[in-house]
Design an enzyme around this catalytic site. Sequence first.
Site, PDB file in Angstrom:
ATOM      1  N   HIS A 124       0.995  -1.076  -0.021  1.00  0.00           N
ATOM      2  CA  HIS A 124      -0.111   0.002  -0.036  1.00  0.00           C
ATOM      3  C   HIS A 124       0.891   1.172  -0.071  1.00  0.00           C
ATOM      4  CE1 HIS A 124      -2.979   2.968   1.556  1.00  0.00           C
ATOM      5  NE2 HIS A 124      -3.929   1.947   1.546  1.00  0.00           N
ATOM      6  N   LYS A 228     -10.740  -0.886  10.502  1.00  0.00           N
ATOM      7  CA  LYS A 228     -10.722  -2.134   9.867  1.00  0.00           C
ATOM      8  C   LYS A 228     -11.012  -3.410  10.490  1.00  0.00           C
ATOM      9  CE  LYS A 228      -7.634  -0.122   6.089  1.00  0.00           C
ATOM     10  NZ  LYS A 228      -8.309   0.332   4.956  1.00  0.00           N
TER      11      LYS A 228
HETATM   12  C1  LIG Z   1      -2.658  -2.549   3.513  1.00  0.00           C
HETATM   13  C2  LIG Z   1      -3.205  -1.291   4.024  1.00  0.00           C
HETATM   14  N1  LIG Z   1      -2.194  -0.636   4.428  1.00  0.00           N
HETATM   15  C3  LIG Z   1      -2.331   0.671   5.041  1.00  0.00           C
HETATM   16  C4  LIG Z   1      -3.760   1.343   4.806  1.00  0.00           C
HETATM   17  C5  LIG Z   1      -3.792   2.696   5.425  1.00  0.00           C
HETATM   18  O1  LIG Z   1      -4.790   2.548   6.657  1.00  0.00           O
HETATM   19  P1  LIG Z   1      -5.317   3.937   7.102  1.00  0.00           P
HETATM   20  O2  LIG Z   1      -5.980   4.593   6.176  1.00  0.00           O
HETATM   21  O3  LIG Z   1      -6.294   3.586   8.288  1.00  0.00           O
HETATM   22  O4  LIG Z   1      -4.410   4.774   7.710  1.00  0.00           O
HETATM   23  C6  LIG Z   1      -4.778   0.778   4.380  1.00  0.00           C
HETATM   24  C7  LIG Z   1      -6.126   1.192   4.166  1.00  0.00           C
HETATM   25  O5  LIG Z   1      -6.433   1.455   3.074  1.00  0.00           O
HETATM   26  C8  LIG Z   1      -4.513  -0.775   3.892  1.00  0.00           C
HETATM   27  O6  LIG Z   1      -5.160  -1.654   3.307  1.00  0.00           O
END
Ligand SMILES: Cc1ncc(COP(=O)(O)O)c(C=O)c1O
Lengths: 408, 160
Positions: A124, A228
């Site tokens: 990500h 999540k």
């Molecule tokens: C694998 C992964 N990493 C990081 C994130 C980022 O999380 P957040 O938006 O809660 O900071 C997400 C969510 O979109 C994710 O699915």
Amino acid sequence: MPTKAPTDLRSQFPALAQEVNGKPLAYLDNASTTQRPAVVLEAMQCFYQHDNANVHRGVHALSQRATDEFDAARSTVAKFIHASNANSVIFTKGCTESINLVAATWGFQNIREGDRVLVSTMEHHANIVPWQVATERAGAVVEPVPIFDDCSLDMEALESMLKKGRAKVVAVKHVCNASGTVNPIGEITKLAHEHGAVVMIDGAQGLAHQAVDVQALDVDFYSIASHKVYGPMGFGALYGKPEHLEGMPPYQTGGGMIRSVSFEETIYAAVPDKFEPGTPNVAGAIGLARALDWVTEVGLDRIQAVEHELGRSCTEQLQDVPGVRIIGTAPGKASIVSFVMEQAHPHDVGTILDSEGVAVRTGQHCCHPLLDRMGVPATTRASISVYNNEEDIDSLMRGVKRVAQLFG
Amino acid sequence: MSLSELYQEVILDHGKNPRNLREMPDATHVAEGYNPLCGDQIKVFLRVAGDVVEDASFLGRGCAISQASASMMTQAIKGQTLAKAEELFENFRDAVTTQADGGCDHSSEPTFEDAFQDESLGVLSCLTGVRNYPNRIKCAVLAWHAMHSALHEGSKVTTE
Ligand SMILES: Cc1ncc(COP(=O)(O)O)c(C=O)c1O
């Protein structure tokens, strides 16, 4: 037999009981964010209604209650991931901030010119960009670790990249939000440690579906996204090994993170306070803790069984539709089903699914390098949670067939 | 507003078989449009002689709405004067970004019916249905913004 609706679970989620475009909502966007059970909403409201006060500040009763609840929440999170010590859990505003914290502090201290940070191709952007910034500052480099066509990590490539030396960090996600791949994070950590690197595990998609034991896995850092795993948005946590956290400089500074301040010298507070300046999101912590308790009450076994069965059913039915291709077919993958349709662009698929009351994510899932590697500009993603049922999958399939009809 | 209004035959047709989908080696104006939200990418080529758009084409990939919109745009502006192309851009943008339903008072802005009857938009008016799908409006205006910036600065635009 198809999994029967766990109706008692479903009815605990107020947001699920609604119609969208005249159809019952089929919420299949759980990898973006889950819904929250009533107990989580109530716990947060209860805090604001009865105990609302700042923490670690006052001697009055409300402040004490708020502080106790906040501390208890930290213990709950620590216990859930089997951390040895509640103080190895830092509260943040989310998974993204957790990773930024590590890159900006541990990275600042330890990444030097000529060093390497190995980042999996499936990451990500939240586990890529902070490392780009940290390496650029230091004169180091980010190197992508390749993946196979089924979206599983090429472990041999990782090993040979580590053998080249000077790898300081291996950044990899526990579960892939775009492909569903579950990475062998224990094995990755062992390899990294053998070659002197630490691991940053992006656990955003992990906690809701996988048992996590940070000590058994021996991970250095594990990031958590509250929203999540049935908790509130804008909140998260970072697990760090105590020996790392002790040595790291603060990320942000201000009140609450100091032992003493004068204009000559400021001494920082101990971990975790050192990393939590300012008034924290107390209701967020309470909500996350209640959400994790809820997961424990339901049981990860049950959660995994329901999700696995629905994921299998969803995948099989999609594969039967001419023109559909599933992106991400790694063995043992999570119930995140990304697909493309020859007939239509994911954006059009998403609009048509919405007209059937089906909520899915369409786009690039903040994983541009992964999608480039897979040769697709975007995908449609159905991500399953324990409260989903066969009717949700039926609605999805109705929509997909409608797309095939309209664009076929 | 139903799906069949959004995905009218003419849109599906242009989406499936985009017209003027080609590179233009002798283009005088080029610009790219990018929608980071969905990854839609479009490159618009124009050949302008004097004050007339002699030829218009595009390359890119994206959803049916963005492809159809780009395709129909190239047809609409080909042979038009620069002033007319600009006017079309403005009319089209206004027509697709003006919410048809909703509680706000839009009395001073063109209504759906106005746009539909707006002869200057002609067949383009079939795209104005996206106004009821706010998260799809960017798809419809992507090519138009690229065209506009090609004429004005010839640089890359995004619809974010
Ligand atoms: C694998 C992964 N990493 C990081 C994130 C980022 O999380 P957040 O938006 O809660 O900071 C997400 C969510 O979109 C994710 O699915």
